[in-house]
Design an enzyme around this catalytic site. Structure first.
Site, PDB file in Angstrom:
ATOM      1  N   TYR A  23      17.769 -12.618  -2.887  1.00 61.68           N
ATOM      2  CA  TYR A  23      18.047 -13.900  -2.651  1.00 61.68           C
ATOM      3  C   TYR A  23      18.366 -14.081  -1.839  1.00 61.68           C
ATOM      4  O   TYR A  23      18.880 -16.138  -2.300  1.00 61.68           O
ATOM      5  CB  TYR A  23      19.560 -13.965  -4.061  1.00 61.68           C
ATOM      6  CG  TYR A  23      19.734 -12.788  -5.390  1.00 61.68           C
ATOM      7  CD1 TYR A  23      19.412 -13.454  -6.247  1.00 61.68           C
ATOM      8  CD2 TYR A  23      20.297 -11.036  -5.618  1.00 61.68           C
ATOM      9  CE1 TYR A  23      19.441 -12.977  -7.424  1.00 61.68           C
ATOM     10  CE2 TYR A  23      20.222 -11.068  -6.743  1.00 61.68           C
ATOM     11  CZ  TYR A  23      19.179 -11.753  -7.639  1.00 61.68           C
ATOM     12  OH  TYR A  23      19.863 -10.987  -9.032  1.00 61.68           O
ATOM     13  N   ASP A  87      25.296 -22.582 -26.008  1.00 59.00           N
ATOM     14  CA  ASP A  87      26.472 -23.390 -27.154  1.00 59.00           C
ATOM     15  C   ASP A  87      26.696 -23.787 -26.134  1.00 59.00           C
ATOM     16  O   ASP A  87      27.128 -25.398 -27.239  1.00 59.00           O
ATOM     17  CB  ASP A  87      26.926 -22.256 -28.605  1.00 59.00           C
ATOM     18  CG  ASP A  87      25.736 -21.845 -29.162  1.00 59.00           C
ATOM     19  OD1 ASP A  87      24.954 -21.646 -28.697  1.00 59.00           O
ATOM     20  OD2 ASP A  87      26.719 -20.758 -29.998  1.00 59.00           O
ATOM     21  N   HIS A 100      17.679 -20.682 -10.528  1.00 63.46           N
ATOM     22  CA  HIS A 100      17.611 -19.472 -10.090  1.00 63.46           C
ATOM     23  C   HIS A 100      16.974 -19.321  -8.393  1.00 63.46           C
ATOM     24  O   HIS A 100      16.109 -20.170  -8.012  1.00 63.46           O
ATOM     25  CB  HIS A 100      17.165 -18.762 -10.991  1.00 63.46           C
ATOM     26  CG  HIS A 100      17.412 -18.274 -12.152  1.00 63.46           C
ATOM     27  ND1 HIS A 100      18.390 -17.879 -12.591  1.00 63.46           N
ATOM     28  CD2 HIS A 100      16.993 -19.014 -13.373  1.00 63.46           C
ATOM     29  CE1 HIS A 100      18.649 -17.953 -14.576  1.00 63.46           C
ATOM     30  NE2 HIS A 100      17.599 -18.806 -14.550  1.00 63.46           N
ATOM     31  N   LEU A 101      18.048 -18.512  -8.533  1.00 67.10           N
ATOM     32  CA  LEU A 101      17.314 -18.595  -6.590  1.00 67.10           C
ATOM     33  C   LEU A 101      15.711 -17.399  -6.337  1.00 67.10           C
ATOM     34  O   LEU A 101      15.019 -17.710  -6.119  1.00 67.10           O
ATOM     35  CB  LEU A 101      18.380 -17.653  -5.603  1.00 67.10           C
ATOM     36  CG  LEU A 101      19.781 -18.111  -5.767  1.00 67.10           C
ATOM     37  CD1 LEU A 101      21.039 -16.762  -5.712  1.00 67.10           C
ATOM     38  CD2 LEU A 101      19.919 -19.216  -4.257  1.00 67.10           C
ATOM     39  N   ARG A 111      15.084  -9.389 -17.816  1.00 69.84           N
ATOM     40  CA  ARG A 111      15.536 -10.763 -17.080  1.00 69.84           C
ATOM     41  C   ARG A 111      14.131 -11.663 -17.156  1.00 69.84           C
ATOM     42  O   ARG A 111      14.976 -12.615 -17.051  1.00 69.84           O
ATOM     43  CB  ARG A 111      15.286 -10.255 -15.437  1.00 69.84           C
ATOM     44  CG  ARG A 111      16.584  -9.713 -14.480  1.00 69.84           C
ATOM     45  CD  ARG A 111      16.095  -9.964 -12.759  1.00 69.84           C
ATOM     46  NE  ARG A 111      17.072  -9.490 -12.413  1.00 69.84           N
ATOM     47  CZ  ARG A 111      18.089  -8.797 -12.479  1.00 69.84           C
ATOM     48  NH1 ARG A 111      19.010  -9.438 -12.252  1.00 69.84           N
ATOM     49  NH2 ARG A 111      18.689  -7.692 -12.024  1.00 69.84           N
TER      50      ARG A 111
HETATM   51  C1  DQA Z   1      19.828 -15.318 -11.095  1.00 68.35           C
HETATM   52  C2  DQA Z   1      19.107 -14.131 -11.485  1.00 68.35           C
HETATM   53  C3  DQA Z   1      19.444 -13.083 -12.507  1.00 68.35           C
HETATM   54  O1  DQA Z   1      19.019 -12.204 -13.402  1.00 68.35           O
HETATM   55  C4  DQA Z   1      20.331 -12.645 -11.684  1.00 68.35           C
HETATM   56  O2  DQA Z   1      21.196 -11.637 -12.498  1.00 68.35           O
HETATM   57  C5  DQA Z   1      21.399 -12.589 -11.026  1.00 68.35           C
HETATM   58  C6  DQA Z   1      20.872 -14.422 -10.459  1.00 68.35           C
HETATM   59  C7  DQA Z   1      18.969 -15.922  -9.517  1.00 68.35           C
HETATM   60  O3  DQA Z   1      19.898 -16.656  -8.831  1.00 68.35           O
HETATM   61  O4  DQA Z   1      18.228 -15.219  -9.499  1.00 68.35           O
HETATM   62  O5  DQA Z   1      22.723 -12.844 -10.595  1.00 68.35           O
HETATM   63  O6  DQA Z   1      20.577 -16.024 -11.941  1.00 68.35           O
END
Ligand code: DQA
Length: 147
Positions: A23, A87, A100-101, A111
């Site tokens: 991250y 929703d 997403h990071l 994922r």
């Molecule tokens: C995330 C990716 C998700 O799969 C993970 O559960 C996160 C961070 C991201 O920012 O990359 O908590 O949303």
């Protein structure tokens, strides 16, 4: 002035110490400062929230109705599980950008599925903290109807 609501989901309050190889090393406070700075450049206002609770995220999305012109949402783990967040986005009909990071399609197979993405305008993923900055630029373009 146009306003964008930014919602960080569960565990993102631990950024900096949380799996930095996945991250990045920036803390959430540092990311929020980047967003504030970018918002100033774009001449928009940002309101930023973080929650570890699904219902609170739903209520934050509801609260954006009539208040904000767009939403940036990193649902974190709820991306892959949450029908109620999906929703809520569909209900308020505000242009929402999923952030997403990490690149969720380059990690574990489970994922790869985002429940929330189908009701978002688009997804920005894989650029660590910069994903939020790119998403904010996209939000500005959406608000100005450039896209
Ligand atoms: C995330 C990716 C998700 O799969 C993970 O559960 C996160 C961070 C991201 O920012 O990359 O908590 O949303």
């Amino acid at each position: 002035m146009a306003k964008v609501l930014v919602i960080h989901g569960p565990n993102l309050n631990l950024l900096g110490m949380r799996e930095p190889e996945v991250y990045g090393s920036r803390t959430l406070a540092e990311i929020d400062a980047m967003l504030e700075k970018e918002a100033e450049l774009l001449d928009i206002e940002v309101e930023i929230k973080q929650s570890n609770y699904e219902g609170e995220i739903v209520e934050a999305i509801h609260g954006a109705f009539g208040e904000s012109q767009a939403i940036l949402l990193n649902p974190a783990g709820y991306t892959h599980t949450s029908v109620v967040i999906r929703d809520a986005i569909a209900a308020v009909r505000l242009p929402t950008i999923e952030v997403h990071l990490s690149n969720i399609w380059a990690r574990e197979e489970w994922r790869e599925k985002s429940i929330t993405a189908s009701v978002c305008v688009g997804v920005v993923a894989g650029f660590e903290a910069m994903s939020y900055v790119f998403a904010l630029r996209a939000a500005k373009s959406l608000i100005e109807r450039e896209v």
